[in-house]
Write an enzyme that holds these catalytic residues in place. Sequence first.
Site, short mmCIF file in Angstrom:
data_model
loop_
_atom_site.label_atom_id
_atom_site.label_comp_id
_atom_site.label_asym_id
_atom_site.label_seq_id
_atom_site.Cartn_x
_atom_site.Cartn_y
_atom_site.Cartn_z
CG ASP A 1 6.58 -10.61 3.65
OD1 ASP A 1 5.96 -10.57 2.56
OD2 ASP A 1 7.75 -11.02 3.74
CG ASP B 1 4.26 -1.18 2.36
OD1 ASP B 1 3.88 -1.04 1.18
OD2 ASP B 1 5.45 -1.18 2.70
CB ALA C 1 -0.94 0.00 1.20
CB CYS D 1 5.23 1.84 -12.26
SG CYS D 1 6.38 1.62 -10.89
N PRO E 1 2.98 4.47 -0.78
CG PRO E 1 3.29 6.52 -1.85
CD PRO E 1 3.44 5.04 -2.07
N GLY E 2 0.31 5.02 -0.25
CA GLY E 2 -1.11 5.11 0.06
C GLY E 2 -1.99 5.77 -0.98
N GLY E 3 -1.44 6.14 -2.12
CA GLY E 3 -2.25 6.81 -3.14
C GLY E 3 -3.39 5.96 -3.66
#
Length: 451
Positions: A320, A294, A273, A392, A275-277
């Site tokens: 984990d 996370d 997760a 990404c 940084p949470g975006g």
Amino acid sequence: MSGPRPRRPARARTAPSSPGAAVRVEAARALARIAFDGVSLRTALAEANPRIADPRDRALLAASLFEASRWWLRFDAALALLMDKPLPPKAREVRALLVVGLAQLAILELADYAVVASCVDAARALGQPQYAGLVNALLRRWMRERATLDARLDADPVAASAHPRWLIDAIRRDWPEQADAILAADNVEASLTLRVNRRRTTREALLDRLHAAGIEASAHDALPEAIRLAASTDVTRLPGYAEGAFSVQDGAAQHVADLLDLADGQRVLDACAAPGGKSAHILERAAVDLVALDSDAARLTRVGENLARLGLAADVRAGDATEPATWWDGRPFDRILLDAPCSATGIVRRQPDIKLHRRGSDVAPLAATQRRLLQALWPMLAKGGKLVYATCSILRAENEAVLAGFLDACDDARALPLPQRYGHAAGVGRQNLPGEGGMDGFHYAVLEKTA
């Protein structure tokens, strides 16, 4: 027998005689840490910023660091052409200073007299006055001989594209028809895209506020909550930021919430997760029971801060994902998002230091981690549930190959077809390439549990 020779005392650093030199000093120090110590660009910039008081100078520092990192492989090669022998390791900040100067001359197109004078002063302030004359001579020679030097640099694929050889080869192997466009897109600054928090405002209302503040912004045609800004800016100073009206999120990442097919009441896991975006986007879209997981407990602090600013709440857990026994309560999830750790080769235009830090040898271990995550998360998905696999990365080894291997070994999983708007066909998923639609490079796949 004589004893050891006494060490010469370190040359004292002097204060820069001009604000312009002070910015170059900070840029050189930060760039040296990025290039030689593996420190991330964003970390180095965040640590240097407090030492620069003027907002205009901070903007110049950021622009200089981003472009010097983006073009390091070109301008460092230029130094090799300009010098008879390389600088010694102890002069690494001077080497970084020269790259900063070349980036400011060639990319930022600043006034040559200001760049040269400030860089010469910065060399002295760095405690390296013996190199002040060299800095002056090399930058001036670059300006005189630039056409010839550019031609020589363009003859080498690494210097021409400012990409490491391994990445050039990987892109040409995986995307031969699009390779030149990808390399070019990586070297163009990414636009700034906002995601409107629909629980706090509407896109139309936020656009009105931005326009009233003199900010040039427009609605994204393909994304219902996205706003594009015409120029980069300090988003914390934009109207609506403090009250959580928006977040910064590239359009390619905003696609993920659509693929999850969210509905109120679902139990959802965001498995990586921070940084949470994407966690925030999920909660803005539907009233779900979200577990934001996370493995890095320190990064979860930022997740909590982001959710609090946006007026959202989730079950934020450190754990984990490959070891569910340590955090999972056994209740299945209706939706799982696996935004898997990857090479980040799709966001080079946004994080140019990736070109300096990532190695080809990183890809196989990353793919192995991605496979382990898929295998561990799949048993947690409810029958009829959906798992969205996203990275990404633009490398097939991290996307198509990972998914193909998983589906071959899993009898109760099927891949759902995705619309063409998500990019090029890529195995069972789709791939948006860097710059396409003004967005980052992102891979998407949706797997449904059939039994």
